[in-house]
Structure formats: structure tokens, C-alpha cells
Design an enzyme around this catalytic site. Sequence first.
Site, PDB file in Angstrom:
ATOM      1  N   GLY A  29     -18.278   0.564  85.829  1.00 43.43           N
ATOM      2  CA  GLY A  29     -18.850  -0.755  86.260  1.00 43.43           C
ATOM      3  C   GLY A  29     -20.138  -0.450  87.149  1.00 43.43           C
ATOM      4  O   GLY A  29     -20.575   0.610  87.464  1.00 43.43           O
ATOM      5  N   SER A  30     -20.736  -1.749  87.213  1.00 39.50           N
ATOM      6  CA  SER A  30     -22.055  -1.663  87.965  1.00 39.50           C
ATOM      7  C   SER A  30     -21.989  -1.006  89.314  1.00 39.50           C
ATOM      8  O   SER A  30     -23.027  -0.655  89.610  1.00 39.50           O
ATOM      9  CB  SER A  30     -22.726  -2.975  87.977  1.00 39.50           C
ATOM     10  OG  SER A  30     -21.731  -3.885  88.631  1.00 39.50           O
ATOM     11  N   ALA A  83     -13.661  -2.973  91.618  1.00 38.34           N
ATOM     12  CA  ALA A  83     -12.780  -4.019  91.437  1.00 38.34           C
ATOM     13  C   ALA A  83     -13.385  -5.327  90.902  1.00 38.34           C
ATOM     14  O   ALA A  83     -14.450  -5.535  91.619  1.00 38.34           O
ATOM     15  CB  ALA A  83     -11.752  -3.982  92.609  1.00 38.34           C
ATOM     16  N   ASP A  84     -12.471  -5.972  90.381  1.00 43.83           N
ATOM     17  CA  ASP A  84     -12.758  -7.324  90.213  1.00 43.83           C
ATOM     18  C   ASP A  84     -12.632  -8.308  91.177  1.00 43.83           C
ATOM     19  O   ASP A  84     -13.234  -9.435  91.483  1.00 43.83           O
ATOM     20  CB  ASP A  84     -12.388  -7.946  88.629  1.00 43.83           C
ATOM     21  CG  ASP A  84     -12.775  -6.969  87.886  1.00 43.83           C
ATOM     22  OD1 ASP A  84     -14.113  -7.006  87.440  1.00 43.83           O
ATOM     23  OD2 ASP A  84     -12.207  -6.293  87.003  1.00 43.83           O
ATOM     24  N   LYS A  94      -8.393  -5.135  88.139  1.00 44.65           N
ATOM     25  CA  LYS A  94      -9.329  -4.403  87.743  1.00 44.65           C
ATOM     26  C   LYS A  94      -9.242  -4.326  86.352  1.00 44.65           C
ATOM     27  O   LYS A  94      -8.383  -4.969  85.644  1.00 44.65           O
ATOM     28  CB  LYS A  94      -9.253  -2.707  88.136  1.00 44.65           C
ATOM     29  CG  LYS A  94      -9.306  -2.573  89.419  1.00 44.65           C
ATOM     30  CD  LYS A  94      -9.542  -1.052  89.858  1.00 44.65           C
ATOM     31  CE  LYS A  94     -10.094  -0.005  89.003  1.00 44.65           C
ATOM     32  NZ  LYS A  94     -11.605  -0.377  88.779  1.00 44.65           N
ATOM     33  N   GLY A  96     -12.070  -5.735  84.358  1.00 43.64           N
ATOM     34  CA  GLY A  96     -13.335  -6.333  83.785  1.00 43.64           C
ATOM     35  C   GLY A  96     -13.991  -5.729  82.687  1.00 43.64           C
ATOM     36  O   GLY A  96     -14.582  -6.186  81.744  1.00 43.64           O
ATOM     37  N   GLU A 103      -8.629   4.278  84.362  1.00 38.22           N
ATOM     38  CA  GLU A 103      -8.735   4.127  85.995  1.00 38.22           C
ATOM     39  C   GLU A 103      -7.475   4.146  86.595  1.00 38.22           C
ATOM     40  O   GLU A 103      -7.354   4.781  87.488  1.00 38.22           O
ATOM     41  CB  GLU A 103      -9.391   2.729  86.123  1.00 38.22           C
ATOM     42  CG  GLU A 103     -10.918   2.511  85.785  1.00 38.22           C
ATOM     43  CD  GLU A 103     -11.449   1.461  85.728  1.00 38.22           C
ATOM     44  OE1 GLU A 103     -12.749   1.158  85.755  1.00 38.22           O
ATOM     45  OE2 GLU A 103     -10.830   0.368  85.858  1.00 38.22           O
TER      46      GLU A 103
END
Length: 217
Positions: A29-30, A83-84, A94, A96, A103
Site C-alpha cells: 500500500g501507499s 490498514a484501511d 485490510k 483495500g 498479508e
Amino acid sequence: MSTEKYKKQAAEAALEYVEDGDIVGVGTGSTVNFFIDALAGTNKRIAGAVSSSEASTQRLQSRGIELMQLNSTGDLPVYIDGADEATRHRHLIKGGGGALTREKIIAGASRRFVCIADESKLVGALGAFPLPVEVIPFARSFVARQMVRLGGQPAWREGFVTDNGNEIIDVHHLEISEPGKMEQKINNIPGVVSVGIFALRPADVLLIAGADGVREI
Ligand code: 5RP
């Protein structure tokens, strides 16, 4: 704009949990991208990294970080991932980015799971973010009907294929008052590969960055 700044701050704070000689589990993720960049820029001498996705693998490789396979490393000392959604109990949603299965495997194989996020991810209760469920393609409609029975509104993430060759259903409006029980229930549906609730194996440390700096929960 400040969200990106906070993601970077949380990611850089996670370096404190990495020691020389560690094999580091790396999420997706970012926010994790900031962590990969910070790891590449630090003078810590890690032994290598285990990646949770093709996307993170590419970034790790491009930054010159050695990759290792979980099948040959044994358990890992530390896993860093975003995490989202996250609660104060360190329960997470998680997936997204669609990398939830690997993960969850790396989280399970790690002694310490450090979750990094900007403050917008901290919630009172899980469930406003649509819950990702990775399914075997053959089972997609069946699993979707079971999600309706549980009170959710499933939406197929059309055109998306996970790194494992599976599909994702995003479940909207699911009430997740008992995250561990819901995780178990969804895990038990045939055809489900994994669900994006991380409660049975929660984060050990939550690093939340916001206007007041980085808080550790
Ligand atoms: C990927 C994930 C990510 O950790 C989650 O989507 C958060 O991403 P970002 O750091 O880009 O907000 O679970 O499967």
C-alpha cells in the site's frame, strides 16, 4: 496532502522496530511504500525482506533490498504493514489493495506486527470501510449470498485478480461488533480464501500519525 505527510511519518517511525540482522515482513500500500523508501534510506543492515505482494516486491527490488521467501525464512521478527481501518484494540480491516491473504500469512508468521497509518484510519468500530473477502472464483456468488445472510451488501471487485489468482468481494454495511467472531464466521464459509478482518491476529503495535505527531497504541 497532510494525509501523505502523516503516512510518511508513521512509516518512518516504524524503523524503530527494525533491528540490524532482521528479516523484515513488508506489507502493501501507499503507507508501506513510504516504509520501503525509508528502509532503503536507513543505515540499518537488515538481512532481507519478505514481501506480501507483487507490487511491494517490485518496489523493494527497485530500492535494492534483498527479497526472501517465507518458505525458507522461518518466523520473522517483525512485520510492517498499513490498514484501511484500525481500532484502539488494534483490530484492523485490510485488503483495500487486495493483498490481504499474503498479508495475513506474514502477520501470522511474525513475532511483532507493527501497523502504520495516518489518523484518518483510526475508527471507533470496524465496518465503514467495505470489508474485502478473497474468494476462489468458482465460489464468488455463493460466498456473496452468505455475506447477505450475515447482513452485508457484497460488491464484486470486477476485473481485479489477486496475486494468488483469486477474486475479491467488498462487503458494504456489515456490522462488525465482535471482530474476532465475524472473522471466524467468514473464514468458515467454503470458498473463502481469507477475510480482511485482522482480529484473531491483531497488530501488536499501532503507529498513528496526525497533527500531534506519531502516537503508539
Ligand atoms: C493492502 C492493504 C493496505 O495496507 C491498506 O489498503 C492500506 O493502504 P494505504 O496505506 O495505501 O492506505 O491492506 O491489501
